[in-house]
Design a protein around this motif. Sequence first.
Motif, mmCIF file in Angstrom:
data_model
loop_
_atom_site.group_PDB
_atom_site.id
_atom_site.type_symbol
_atom_site.label_atom_id
_atom_site.label_comp_id
_atom_site.label_asym_id
_atom_site.label_seq_id
_atom_site.Cartn_x
_atom_site.Cartn_y
_atom_site.Cartn_z
ATOM 1 N N GLY A 1 -11.880 -8.339 -5.119
ATOM 2 C CA GLY A 1 -12.721 -7.256 -4.604
ATOM 3 C C GLY A 1 -12.480 -5.837 -5.421
ATOM 4 O O GLY A 1 -13.392 -4.704 -5.174
ATOM 5 N N GLN A 2 -11.851 -5.794 -6.456
ATOM 6 C CA GLN A 2 -11.531 -4.518 -6.784
ATOM 7 C C GLN A 2 -12.291 -4.517 -8.112
ATOM 8 O O GLN A 2 -12.272 -3.487 -9.139
ATOM 9 N N GLY B 1 -10.423 3.127 -15.410
ATOM 10 C CA GLY B 1 -9.221 3.964 -15.137
ATOM 11 C C GLY B 1 -9.453 5.349 -15.946
ATOM 12 O O GLY B 1 -9.286 6.344 -15.539
ATOM 13 N N ALA C 1 3.634 8.808 -7.485
ATOM 14 C CA ALA C 1 2.124 9.165 -7.411
ATOM 15 C C ALA C 1 1.812 8.867 -8.884
ATOM 16 O O ALA C 1 2.374 9.566 -9.883
ATOM 17 N N GLY C 2 0.807 8.288 -9.109
ATOM 18 C CA GLY C 2 0.244 8.026 -10.538
ATOM 19 C C GLY C 2 1.019 7.142 -11.461
ATOM 20 O O GLY C 2 0.436 6.809 -12.550
ATOM 21 N N ARG D 1 0.831 -1.248 0.054
ATOM 22 C CA ARG D 1 -0.041 -0.154 -0.218
ATOM 23 C C ARG D 1 0.716 1.235 0.018
ATOM 24 O O ARG D 1 0.382 2.372 -0.587
ATOM 25 N N MET E 1 -1.955 -1.406 -8.698
ATOM 26 C CA MET E 1 -2.038 -2.724 -7.578
ATOM 27 C C MET E 1 -3.124 -3.483 -8.233
ATOM 28 O O MET E 1 -4.159 -2.894 -8.535
ATOM 29 N N LEU F 1 -1.209 4.288 -1.150
ATOM 30 C CA LEU F 1 -2.506 4.076 -0.602
ATOM 31 C C LEU F 1 -2.676 4.622 0.914
ATOM 32 O O LEU F 1 -1.482 3.927 1.799
ATOM 33 N N PRO F 2 -3.519 5.145 1.522
ATOM 34 C CA PRO F 2 -3.568 5.222 2.874
ATOM 35 C C PRO F 2 -3.778 4.022 3.850
ATOM 36 O O PRO F 2 -4.198 2.983 3.288
ATOM 37 N N LEU G 1 -12.365 7.229 -15.066
ATOM 38 C CA LEU G 1 -12.345 8.011 -13.632
ATOM 39 C C LEU G 1 -11.197 9.216 -14.155
ATOM 40 O O LEU G 1 -11.508 10.263 -13.219
ATOM 41 N N ARG G 2 -10.606 9.001 -14.980
ATOM 42 C CA ARG G 2 -9.676 10.292 -15.119
ATOM 43 C C ARG G 2 -10.103 11.227 -16.051
ATOM 44 O O ARG G 2 -9.601 12.269 -16.364
#
Lengths: 248, 243
Positions: free
Chosen positions: B80-81, B95, B70-71, B46, B75, B51-52, B98-99
């Motif tokens: 579950g993704q 993806g 970043a970016g 993570r 992953m 990821l937090p 979303l962008r």
Amino acid sequence: MRRLNVPLLRGLLALCFALALWQGVVWISGVPRFILPGPGRVGASLWSNAPLLLEHARFTAVNLLVGLAAGVGLGVVTALNLAVSPGARLLLRPMLIFAQAVPVFALAPVLTLWLGYGAASKIVIVMMVVYFPVTSAFFDGLMRLPAPLDDLARMMRATPLRRLVLLQVPNALPSLASGLRLAAVYAPFAVIIGEWVGSSRGLGYLMLMANGRGQTDLMFAALVVLAAQGLALFALMEACARRAPGPP
Amino acid sequence: MTALRLRGDLWMGAAPLIRGLALEMPGGVWSCLLGPSGVGKSSLGRLIAGLPGPHRLEGVLEACDGQPLAGRVAMMAQGGQLLPWADLVGNVTIGARLRGARPDTARARALLAEVGLAGLEARRPDALSGGQRQRVALARVLMEDCAVVVLDEPFSALDTGTRLAMQDLAARVLKGRTVIVITHDPLEAIRLSDRAWLLGPAGAEALALPDAPVPRDWRAPQTLTAQAALLGRLLPVAPACAG
């Protein structure tokens, strides 16, 4: 075709059985017909009062649908706003929780006082009754994005708006569907209570009037129409809810 | 070819998880972080993916080319993704959407075919097997076309045969990228990695790997010997079974 017809046949069979039971109770107990009319008498009343029932049913149905649409629309918009704005959550969420504790039905007299005996007070009470379950169900669904999908949004650098539209909203549709089912159950109650509190039209009004005049068969006929309305509404909502993709 | 450097201590809240990490993960090859459950290997995944979580690195994590990470990381997790409401093409192209970019559905179909899902593009994830779902996730990682790919126990939930087949597939389609595999399966580490480390509270220890090219044959004596040696290394970590 056969498969489609089997549940229908079963339903009809159950209906016939219920009607027979009802008629049997009337015959055996010998209750006077102003207390409990038999199904035949109610059927006759349905037939002879059809134009009257239809007119009142239309008033009730229109208020029901308009109130429902307004409540669902407002609920969806509120939930979306709560989901995007932490400020709105801070201010509105306690109010929503508090408002859910107030029995909205109890506001019917106040609404009648403010909005009069016409359609407005009925529409508003239906709207309020529908608004809270729809808002809270949809909002819960919006906020419960599974952690892996949240990770996905981060890694793919989604803007908050795209995250909302592409992930949160589709993820919340099953929750919205259960909110709609609840709304379909509550809304017919709300419209009738609105009419009982004060109205000069509608099926609720017709029932009170028939009761006052001892026309029990007409009262039952109105009840039958009301039940049919409720079933139709539930079927409509069920059809909408089924279209919600994803796991139930 | 983005090499990664990770140095320092990994903390979970106020408790140290792994001290004295010094990982040099070269660009364009597979690096494996092997460790028992709870050692903090998923937290490292993570961390690399940005990821937090409750983890915190006291040290540095950087790409050797000096650019921010970043970016540039994709992953793939255990599961579950996938979006249950979208078909496979929709899942692979999420993806871009979303962008706010135009999704390249032709490429998505080609990638789905590459991972062996041709003809299933219109299905939803719930109509697929566990192995097929991970193939979709793999196609999405390929679609993202990131310099660094983190595979966080991606095949743990699959049966052994499917897992071996997925390892071969992943090794083929992700060849040439900087891949970080996180796993608790010694065989997976031995089959797939060019570099591997065994993680423990006291740091990461580099492991010796057979010379054969990746993905290594699971029947080869060197693979099996290395696996046995590694199993022996992992055993003392678990409490001894006394009959």
